[in-house]
Write an enzyme that holds these catalytic residues in place. Structure first.
Site, PDB file in Angstrom:
ATOM      1  N   HIS A  41     -35.893  27.041 -10.002  1.00 29.05           N
ATOM      2  CA  HIS A  41     -37.133  26.546  -8.771  1.00 29.05           C
ATOM      3  C   HIS A  41     -36.138  26.916  -7.931  1.00 29.05           C
ATOM      4  O   HIS A  41     -36.436  27.942  -7.349  1.00 29.05           O
ATOM      5  CB  HIS A  41     -37.755  24.906  -8.913  1.00 29.05           C
ATOM      6  CG  HIS A  41     -38.531  24.867  -7.973  1.00 29.05           C
ATOM      7  ND1 HIS A  41     -39.765  26.167  -7.751  1.00 29.05           N
ATOM      8  CD2 HIS A  41     -39.710  23.439  -8.436  1.00 29.05           C
ATOM      9  CE1 HIS A  41     -40.525  25.356  -7.341  1.00 29.05           C
ATOM     10  NE2 HIS A  41     -40.465  23.922  -7.426  1.00 29.05           N
ATOM     11  N   ASP A  45     -37.119  33.544  -3.226  1.00 31.86           N
ATOM     12  CA  ASP A  45     -35.278  32.657  -3.297  1.00 31.86           C
ATOM     13  C   ASP A  45     -34.037  33.837  -2.955  1.00 31.86           C
ATOM     14  O   ASP A  45     -33.373  33.569  -2.463  1.00 31.86           O
ATOM     15  CB  ASP A  45     -34.982  31.942  -4.167  1.00 31.86           C
ATOM     16  CG  ASP A  45     -35.967  30.676  -4.225  1.00 31.86           C
ATOM     17  OD1 ASP A  45     -35.772  30.288  -3.083  1.00 31.86           O
ATOM     18  OD2 ASP A  45     -36.076  30.460  -5.062  1.00 31.86           O
ATOM     19  N   HIS A  90     -40.603  36.041 -11.951  1.00 35.70           N
ATOM     20  CA  HIS A  90     -41.304  34.916 -11.492  1.00 35.70           C
ATOM     21  C   HIS A  90     -42.208  34.181 -12.558  1.00 35.70           C
ATOM     22  O   HIS A  90     -42.585  35.147 -13.308  1.00 35.70           O
ATOM     23  CB  HIS A  90     -42.072  35.214 -10.165  1.00 35.70           C
ATOM     24  CG  HIS A  90     -42.344  33.814  -9.197  1.00 35.70           C
ATOM     25  ND1 HIS A  90     -44.158  33.521  -9.623  1.00 35.70           N
ATOM     26  CD2 HIS A  90     -42.309  32.817  -8.580  1.00 35.70           C
ATOM     27  CE1 HIS A  90     -43.912  31.949  -8.632  1.00 35.70           C
ATOM     28  NE2 HIS A  90     -43.163  32.333  -7.375  1.00 35.70           N
TER      29      HIS A  90
HETATM   30  N1  CMC Z   1     -33.326  37.609 -14.484  1.00 33.95           N
HETATM   31  C1  CMC Z   1     -32.740  38.477 -16.143  1.00 33.95           C
HETATM   32  N2  CMC Z   1     -33.992  38.588 -16.454  1.00 33.95           N
HETATM   33  C2  CMC Z   1     -34.627  37.861 -15.808  1.00 33.95           C
HETATM   34  C3  CMC Z   1     -34.573  37.285 -14.708  1.00 33.95           C
HETATM   35  C4  CMC Z   1     -34.326  37.056 -14.192  1.00 33.95           C
HETATM   36  N3  CMC Z   1     -33.949  36.016 -13.002  1.00 33.95           N
HETATM   37  N4  CMC Z   1     -36.071  36.901 -15.146  1.00 33.95           N
HETATM   38  C5  CMC Z   1     -36.378  36.002 -15.926  1.00 33.95           C
HETATM   39  N5  CMC Z   1     -35.845  37.220 -17.366  1.00 33.95           N
HETATM   40  C6  CMC Z   1     -36.288  38.265 -18.226  1.00 33.95           C
HETATM   41  C7  CMC Z   1     -36.181  37.316 -19.786  1.00 33.95           C
HETATM   42  O1  CMC Z   1     -34.510  36.830 -19.845  1.00 33.95           O
HETATM   43  C8  CMC Z   1     -37.016  37.553 -20.216  1.00 33.95           C
HETATM   44  O2  CMC Z   1     -36.148  38.696 -20.710  1.00 33.95           O
HETATM   45  P1  CMC Z   1     -36.783  38.586 -22.305  1.00 33.95           P
HETATM   46  O3  CMC Z   1     -38.127  38.858 -22.897  1.00 33.95           O
HETATM   47  O4  CMC Z   1     -36.146  40.102 -22.921  1.00 33.95           O
HETATM   48  O5  CMC Z   1     -35.770  37.734 -23.487  1.00 33.95           O
HETATM   49  C9  CMC Z   1     -38.417  37.925 -19.411  1.00 33.95           C
HETATM   50  O6  CMC Z   1     -37.433  38.735 -18.212  1.00 33.95           O
HETATM   51  C10 CMC Z   1     -39.577  37.023 -19.349  1.00 33.95           C
HETATM   52  O7  CMC Z   1     -38.108  35.695 -18.843  1.00 33.95           O
HETATM   53  P2  CMC Z   1     -39.380  34.607 -19.025  1.00 33.95           P
HETATM   54  O8  CMC Z   1     -38.028  33.129 -18.685  1.00 33.95           O
HETATM   55  O9  CMC Z   1     -39.807  34.352 -20.163  1.00 33.95           O
HETATM   56  O10 CMC Z   1     -40.464  34.249 -17.524  1.00 33.95           O
HETATM   57  P3  CMC Z   1     -40.626  33.095 -17.025  1.00 33.95           P
HETATM   58  O11 CMC Z   1     -42.269  33.341 -16.256  1.00 33.95           O
HETATM   59  O12 CMC Z   1     -40.683  31.698 -17.718  1.00 33.95           O
HETATM   60  O13 CMC Z   1     -39.498  32.759 -15.890  1.00 33.95           O
HETATM   61  C11 CMC Z   1     -38.415  32.221 -13.841  1.00 33.95           C
HETATM   62  C12 CMC Z   1     -39.772  32.317 -14.132  1.00 33.95           C
HETATM   63  C13 CMC Z   1     -38.454  31.949 -12.545  1.00 33.95           C
HETATM   64  C14 CMC Z   1     -38.126  30.732 -14.316  1.00 33.95           C
HETATM   65  C15 CMC Z   1     -37.549  33.343 -14.506  1.00 33.95           C
HETATM   66  O14 CMC Z   1     -37.992  34.600 -13.723  1.00 33.95           O
HETATM   67  C16 CMC Z   1     -35.646  33.140 -13.657  1.00 33.95           C
HETATM   68  O15 CMC Z   1     -35.104  32.056 -14.448  1.00 33.95           O
HETATM   69  N6  CMC Z   1     -35.945  33.669 -12.760  1.00 33.95           N
HETATM   70  C17 CMC Z   1     -34.763  33.774 -12.298  1.00 33.95           C
HETATM   71  C18 CMC Z   1     -34.321  31.875 -11.027  1.00 33.95           C
HETATM   72  C19 CMC Z   1     -35.109  32.001 -10.022  1.00 33.95           C
HETATM   73  O16 CMC Z   1     -35.121  32.646  -9.250  1.00 33.95           O
HETATM   74  N7  CMC Z   1     -36.259  30.634  -9.491  1.00 33.95           N
HETATM   75  C20 CMC Z   1     -36.660  31.208  -7.918  1.00 33.95           C
HETATM   76  C21 CMC Z   1     -38.744  31.052  -8.411  1.00 33.95           C
HETATM   77  S1  CMC Z   1     -39.409  31.710  -7.223  1.00 33.95           S
HETATM   78  C22 CMC Z   1     -38.710  30.015  -6.244  1.00 33.95           C
HETATM   79  C23 CMC Z   1     -39.463  29.173  -6.420  1.00 33.95           C
HETATM   80  O17 CMC Z   1     -40.787  28.727  -7.402  1.00 33.95           O
HETATM   81  O18 CMC Z   1     -38.361  27.887  -6.409  1.00 33.95           O
END
Ligand code: CMC
Length: 388
Positions: free
Chosen positions: A228, A324, A267
């Site tokens: 986050h 971010d 996201h």
């Molecule tokens: N880098 C590489 N791969 C990614 C990333 C990333 N940043 N984010 C998602 N993926 C991949 C993930 O590995 C998965 O792949 P697979 O289907 O092959 O297993 C797929 O995309 C779906 O990921 P998920 O975790 O199920 O997606 P989610 O909707 O639960 O995750 C998230 C959202 C923000 C937690 C995730 O994208 C993440 O960990 N991002 C990095 C942290 C980040 O930048 N957070 C800030 C969010 S925006 C500001 C805020 O709200 O704070």
């Protein structure tokens, strides 16, 4: 329906509460497919360009843009709340450098009811007053944490705007107008984002009828994590590890081959380019040739990494830059240290948290979801002497 001890096993489990609506709100619309964001109906692009953080706070809390007297009155109220109790300043001095800045900021916020005679007055009017207090004081707290590394607390200057005063309290010097303008834009972009994890967390706490300070403290605790609000600090750390722009491609390829997450991408709601990231990217592009080698290097690394990631994951998997990713190089240019990024995010998001909690209290219902029990029952209790 397979009903086992009241568990309805036909009910689907929504991991991470993904896709679940739990309430209605008039505060913010995130269009995750179209890549659009509105605060109280106003597009984020117009607010970032034309508004100020103070005006956006009013808009989020009161649901309309203020006229001049309303805005002036609101700004005076904010200015009147900038100073910090001496015990809070001492707490910051005593703990600075011994815990993450976010932990110190969260702790400082949670003690503020001790200095508010209306802390437990649950009327909406009192809560609006508390919201103004929280917005002003959290910025001062974050600046004081930053300035404690210089060993000196700088008292607020009420001739300055909210963003200018933050920089003044942080550095002890009159701020550069352009840096203050960009900080103001960053504050606006981070001010609100619908039912994100920290806002939800603050609503869970608020729904128990705990007070606004307790609810905001919960929001701050939740914002800290790298999935986050902590992502901006983690993204800058990665850029520093990359070091030189020409190392970016190798680093990103190795990270993705190793299945690492690149912080600042992806996201839960945006499946396209985050509109806030677009606005920050445009600001960042202007810093590529900055006189500071650190800033120009970080900027080039960020822009190269973004291009690669858009090719590799954006167009194929819908993983695009979020707010971010570009924040780190921008904050570095403004002169803000990485450990202040997440507390500063909290100082920007506090109007959003407060607006949501106050809105939710108008038709409060305790937030209490279910989990499906998959453990055992009716086990025989064995005395400790008889256990293996
Ligand atoms: N880098 C590489 N791969 C990614 C990333 C990333 N940043 N984010 C998602 N993926 C991949 C993930 O590995 C998965 O792949 P697979 O289907 O092959 O297993 C797929 O995309 C779906 O990921 P998920 O975790 O199920 O997606 P989610 O909707 O639960 O995750 C998230 C959202 C923000 C937690 C995730 O994208 C993440 O960990 N991002 C990095 C942290 C980040 O930048 N957070 C800030 C969010 S925006 C500001 C805020 O709200 O704070």
């Amino acid at each position: 329906m397979n009903d086992w001890m009241g568990e309805d096993e036909s009910q689907e489990i929504h991991k991470g509460l993904e896709g679940i609506y739990f309430t209605e709100s008039k505060i913010c619309k995130v269009d995750g497919q179209g890549g659009r964001l509105y605060y109280r109906g106003y597009p984020i692009e117009a607010l970032a360009l034309k508004s100020s953080f103070e005006e956006v706070c009013y808009l989020l809390l009161y649901g309309k843009l203020p006229n001049k007297p309303e805005l002036n009155n609101f700004i005076s109220g904010m200015k009147g709340e900038r100073s910090l109790p001496k015990e809070v300043i001492n707490l910051i001095k005593e703990t600075s450098g011994r815990a993450h800045a976010m932990d110190i900021a969260r702790t400082a916020i949670s003690i503020l009811p001790a200095y508010d005679k209306n802390a437990y007055d649950a009327s909406e009017e009192a809560n609006m007053g508390k919201a103004v207090k929280l917005i002003s004081k959290l910025a001062s707290i974050v600046a004081a944490i930053g300035s404690s590394s210089r060993g000196r607390y700088t008292a607020p200057d009420n001739s300055l705007s909210h963003a200018e005063n933050f920089l003044y309290m942080l550095t002890g010097k009159k701020p550069d107008k352009e840096k203050a303008r960009l900080l103001d834009t960053m504050l606006i972009l981070h001010a609100e984002h619908s039912s994100n994890a920290s806002t939800f967390s603050s609503l869970v706490t608020g729904s128990t009828l705990a007070d606004l300070y307790a609810s905001v403290t919960a929001g701050m605790a939740t914002l800290k994590g790298p999935l986050h609000g902590g992502a901006d600090e983690a993204a800058l750390k990665m850029m520093k590890e990359i070091g030189e722009p020409e190392n970016t491609e190798r680093y990103i390829n190795e990270a993705l081959n190793g299945k690492a997450r690149i912080m600042g991408f992806g996201h839960r709601v945006y499946k396209t380019y985050d509109p806030r990231a677009k606005i920050i990217k445009a600001e960042l592009e202007l810093l590529q040739n900055d006189a500071s080698k650190e800033v120009s290097n970080l900027t080039r690394i960020a822009l190269t990494a973004e291009q690669l990631m858009v090719e590799k994951l954006g167009k194929t998997k819908g993983i695009w830059p979020n707010i971010d990713f570009f924040a780190g190089p921008v904050y570095t240019w403004i002169g803000i240290a990485p450990e202040l990024f997440t507390p500063l995010f909290a100082a920007s998001r506090v109007p959003g948290w407060c607006a949501h909690i106050i809105e939710y209290w108008r038709s409060n219902r305790l937030l209490r979801p279910l989990e499906r029990y998959t453990g055992q029952v009716d086990l025989e209790y064995i005395e400790i002497e008889d256990r293996e």
